[in-house]
Write a protein that holds these residues in place. Sequence first.
Motif, PDB file in Angstrom:
ATOM      1  N   GLY B  80       0.799  -1.219   0.000  1.00 28.29           N
ATOM      2  CA  GLY B  80       0.000   0.000   0.000  1.00 28.29           C
ATOM      3  C   GLY B  80       0.832   1.269   0.000  1.00 28.29           C
ATOM      4  N   GLU B  81       2.120   1.151   0.286  1.00 27.52           N
ATOM      5  CA  GLU B  81       2.970   2.349   0.283  1.00 27.52           C
ATOM      6  C   GLU B  81       4.005   2.202  -0.807  1.00 27.52           C
ATOM      7  N   ARG B  82       3.678   2.752  -1.948  1.00 29.21           N
ATOM      8  CA  ARG B  82       4.614   2.690  -3.043  1.00 29.21           C
ATOM      9  C   ARG B  82       5.789   3.613  -2.717  1.00 29.21           C
ATOM     10  N   PRO B  83       7.058   3.133  -2.814  1.00 30.04           N
ATOM     11  CA  PRO B  83       8.187   4.039  -2.569  1.00 30.04           C
ATOM     12  C   PRO B  83       8.058   5.268  -3.458  1.00 30.04           C
ATOM     13  N   SER B  84       8.435   6.419  -2.933  1.00 27.92           N
ATOM     14  CA  SER B  84       8.160   7.668  -3.649  1.00 27.92           C
ATOM     15  C   SER B  84       8.920   7.740  -4.975  1.00 27.92           C
ATOM     16  N   ASN B  85      10.058   7.021  -5.053  1.00 30.43           N
ATOM     17  CA  ASN B  85      10.773   7.084  -6.329  1.00 30.43           C
ATOM     18  C   ASN B  85      10.467   5.914  -7.251  1.00 30.43           C
ATOM     19  N   LEU B  86       9.394   5.179  -6.927  1.00 32.51           N
ATOM     20  CA  LEU B  86       8.930   4.121  -7.835  1.00 32.51           C
ATOM     21  C   LEU B  86       7.652   4.599  -8.519  1.00 32.51           C
ATOM     22  N   SER B  87       7.723   4.813  -9.795  1.00 31.49           N
ATOM     23  CA  SER B  87       6.506   5.255 -10.476  1.00 31.49           C
ATOM     24  C   SER B  87       6.017   4.168 -11.432  1.00 31.49           C
ATOM     25  N   LEU B  88       4.702   4.084 -11.529  1.00 29.89           N
ATOM     26  CA  LEU B  88       4.089   3.042 -12.351  1.00 29.89           C
ATOM     27  C   LEU B  88       3.458   3.693 -13.584  1.00 29.89           C
ATOM     28  N   VAL B  89       3.779   3.168 -14.763  1.00 34.27           N
ATOM     29  CA  VAL B  89       3.182   3.651 -16.002  1.00 34.27           C
ATOM     30  C   VAL B  89       2.447   2.481 -16.648  1.00 34.27           C
ATOM     31  N   THR B  90       1.165   2.640 -16.909  1.00 34.38           N
ATOM     32  CA  THR B  90       0.455   1.573 -17.622  1.00 34.38           C
ATOM     33  C   THR B  90      -0.026   2.123 -18.951  1.00 34.38           C
ATOM     34  N   GLU B  91       0.018   1.268 -19.957  1.00 37.54           N
ATOM     35  CA  GLU B  91      -0.320   1.740 -21.293  1.00 37.54           C
ATOM     36  C   GLU B  91      -0.812   0.582 -22.165  1.00 37.54           C
ATOM     37  N   VAL B  92      -1.766   0.877 -23.056  1.00 40.80           N
ATOM     38  CA  VAL B  92      -2.166  -0.088 -24.081  1.00 40.80           C
ATOM     39  C   VAL B  92      -1.428   0.279 -25.359  1.00 40.80           C
ATOM     40  N   LEU B  93      -0.709  -0.687 -25.894  1.00 38.58           N
ATOM     41  CA  LEU B  93       0.065  -0.427 -27.107  1.00 38.58           C
ATOM     42  C   LEU B  93      -0.544  -1.150 -28.297  1.00 38.58           C
ATOM     43  N   GLY B  94      -0.190  -0.700 -29.469  1.00 39.76           N
ATOM     44  CA  GLY B  94      -0.505  -1.439 -30.690  1.00 39.76           C
ATOM     45  C   GLY B  94      -1.951  -1.357 -31.140  1.00 39.76           C
ATOM     46  N   ALA B  95      -2.743  -0.454 -30.530  1.00 42.56           N
ATOM     47  CA  ALA B  95      -4.144  -0.361 -30.934  1.00 42.56           C
ATOM     48  C   ALA B  95      -4.283   0.307 -32.295  1.00 42.56           C
ATOM     49  N   ASP B  96      -3.181   0.781 -32.893  1.00 49.99           N
ATOM     50  CA  ASP B  96      -3.267   1.437 -34.191  1.00 49.99           C
ATOM     51  C   ASP B  96      -2.793   0.538 -35.323  1.00 49.99           C
ATOM     52  N   GLN B  97      -2.485  -0.724 -35.020  1.00 48.02           N
ATOM     53  CA  GLN B  97      -2.039  -1.591 -36.106  1.00 48.02           C
ATOM     54  C   GLN B  97      -2.412  -3.050 -35.842  1.00 48.02           C
ATOM     55  N   TYR B  98      -2.430  -3.798 -36.932  1.00 46.16           N
ATOM     56  CA  TYR B  98      -2.675  -5.230 -36.826  1.00 46.16           C
ATOM     57  C   TYR B  98      -1.396  -5.928 -36.424  1.00 46.16           C
ATOM     58  N   LEU B  99      -1.467  -6.861 -35.496  1.00 52.27           N
ATOM     59  CA  LEU B  99      -0.286  -7.604 -35.075  1.00 52.27           C
ATOM     60  C   LEU B  99      -0.549  -9.080 -35.262  1.00 52.27           C
ATOM     61  N   PHE B 100       0.358  -9.754 -35.910  1.00 53.69           N
ATOM     62  CA  PHE B 100       0.164 -11.187 -36.117  1.00 53.69           C
ATOM     63  C   PHE B 100       1.281 -12.005 -35.494  1.00 53.69           C
ATOM     64  N   SER B 101       2.501 -11.758 -35.967  1.00 56.82           N
ATOM     65  CA  SER B 101       3.591 -12.657 -35.593  1.00 56.82           C
ATOM     66  C   SER B 101       4.293 -12.147 -34.338  1.00 56.82           C
ATOM     67  N   PRO B 102       5.071 -13.017 -33.702  1.00 52.01           N
ATOM     68  CA  PRO B 102       5.899 -12.565 -32.579  1.00 52.01           C
ATOM     69  C   PRO B 102       6.768 -11.385 -32.987  1.00 52.01           C
ATOM     70  N   GLY B 103       7.207 -11.364 -34.265  1.00 48.76           N
ATOM     71  CA  GLY B 103       8.008 -10.252 -34.758  1.00 48.76           C
ATOM     72  C   GLY B 103       7.270  -8.925 -34.645  1.00 48.76           C
ATOM     73  N   ASP B 104       5.943  -8.944 -34.971  1.00 48.71           N
ATOM     74  CA  ASP B 104       5.142  -7.725 -34.867  1.00 48.71           C
ATOM     75  C   ASP B 104       5.092  -7.231 -33.424  1.00 48.71           C
ATOM     76  N   TYR B 105       4.857  -8.183 -32.494  1.00 49.13           N
ATOM     77  CA  TYR B 105       4.786  -7.802 -31.092  1.00 49.13           C
ATOM     78  C   TYR B 105       6.124  -7.246 -30.622  1.00 49.13           C
ATOM     79  N   ALA B 106       7.216  -7.906 -31.086  1.00 49.89           N
ATOM     80  CA  ALA B 106       8.551  -7.451 -30.700  1.00 49.89           C
ATOM     81  C   ALA B 106       8.788  -6.033 -31.212  1.00 49.89           C
ATOM     82  N   ASP B 107       8.341  -5.748 -32.460  1.00 55.43           N
ATOM     83  CA  ASP B 107       8.504  -4.398 -33.007  1.00 55.43           C
ATOM     84  C   ASP B 107       7.861  -3.365 -32.107  1.00 55.43           C
ATOM     85  N   VAL B 108       6.602  -3.644 -31.702  1.00 55.37           N
ATOM     86  CA  VAL B 108       5.870  -2.692 -30.868  1.00 55.37           C
ATOM     87  C   VAL B 108       6.584  -2.488 -29.539  1.00 55.37           C
ATOM     88  N   LEU B 109       6.985  -3.616 -28.925  1.00 53.13           N
ATOM     89  CA  LEU B 109       7.630  -3.524 -27.608  1.00 53.13           C
ATOM     90  C   LEU B 109       8.972  -2.804 -27.718  1.00 53.13           C
TER      91      LEU B 109
END
Lengths: 103, 348
Positions: B80-109
């Motif tokens: 419940g007490e996140r250290p003050s210098n630990l920040s969390l970023v959450t994001e949805v990626l790849g919603a602008d393109q079609y992804l099929f192969s592991p290569g596609d996912y790797a590109d996005v990441l």
Amino acid sequence: MTPVEWAIVALALLGAFFGAVAAIGIIRMPDIYTRAHAASKSDTLGAVLTIAAVALALESSLSTVKAVFLVIFMFLTNPTAAHAIARAAEDQGIEPWTTEDEQ
Amino acid sequence: MTTSDAFRLLVPVADSVTVRNTVAYAVDVATEAAADRPVELHVVDVASTRAVDPDAPAELAAASDLLDRVEAWVDEDTGGERPSNLSLVTEVLGADQYLFSPGDYADVLLSYADEQAIDRIVLDPEYSPGGAGPMLRPLTIELARGDVAIEEAPVERRTERTVLTRAASLPKYLAVFGASYLFYMLLSAWKPIDVFTGFLTATLVAVLLAPVAFSDQPSFTRVAKQTVRMAIYTPYLFKEIAVANLQIAYVVLHPDLPIDPEVVELKAAVWGDTAVTTLANSITLTPGTLTVSVTDRAFAIHSLTAGSRADLFDGGLERAVRFVFYGREAAAIATPRERGDDGGHSDG
């Protein structure tokens, strides 16, 4: 004609009849699931009856045995294929047609 | 704002059995690193469909739901007490393109890692976005293209698949050898050379395939009993198939096409892969019913007419399959309608 020849003709004709039923069913049925019914059942019986006619017509015992194997494999693989198609359709979220869809 | 000396961790997540533990591990790593420098924990969900697709809203909603849960988990893991210098970023990626192969996912990441100056990527061992097959190995190889450190989270992996090969025993070898020898001889011309080549072939098949051929030890008496009962079942099945075809022929050729299709649930009282498969195939072959999917004992069955549903819940086939696999006593179990396993279709 001998009785065996009559049987061959009868089996081949019946096979052709059920093959035709399968074809007509695929055209007339409203959606993929109902079409799979026509394709899986009538088609299997049509093919099996035709192969049975072949088994009778080929008098050599060896070819008859092979034809019987064909029948067995047909019975195993046809419903499996129909199931695979229906399942793929379900995975794609295709809703089955019901009488309510009929306008 | 990102500071240049911060330690940045990237965790791609998707729903999996080990995603919770992967997040826990990433939080551990991040908390440890946060002791002496700022840490950014980036948790991303890579969407496989484009936002313009009809089914994208559902997927994107699921993604943001998962990321919300991840936030809650991170809070839980940091007490419940996140250290003050630990920040969390959450994001949805790849919603602008079609992804099929592991290569596609790797590109996005990798492009995200590049943008955010990520130091390390922590992978969930069961990571398989989009519900595709196992992704970890190919994805790891593709990610190696970038210059980011990659680490597989050391979490307990639950074995979900049953092993294909089992220890082979003498009865198994003999059974496979006998069956393939018999099959070979039936298809050959019974010349002396065939007896010899058949023996060689059957030996080869037995050695190669005996370990995968049976799910349990073959017992001669059980197989013999089942074969005899199968021989009794087959004419019954043929009769049902003949009836099925006459009904289908009637329906198909009737000018009004009198069908009333509906998908029904049947909880069948059969157990074991072979028995369930036999029942599923038999249902598909008989009057107006088609097995759509099977989960354990629950069959989803597409039925063409009301009459075919009534036949199904009368349980004749189910009883026959039980008879073949377990004998006469098991055949006497009540019908699906009497058991109430017919998904509330008792009116037929």
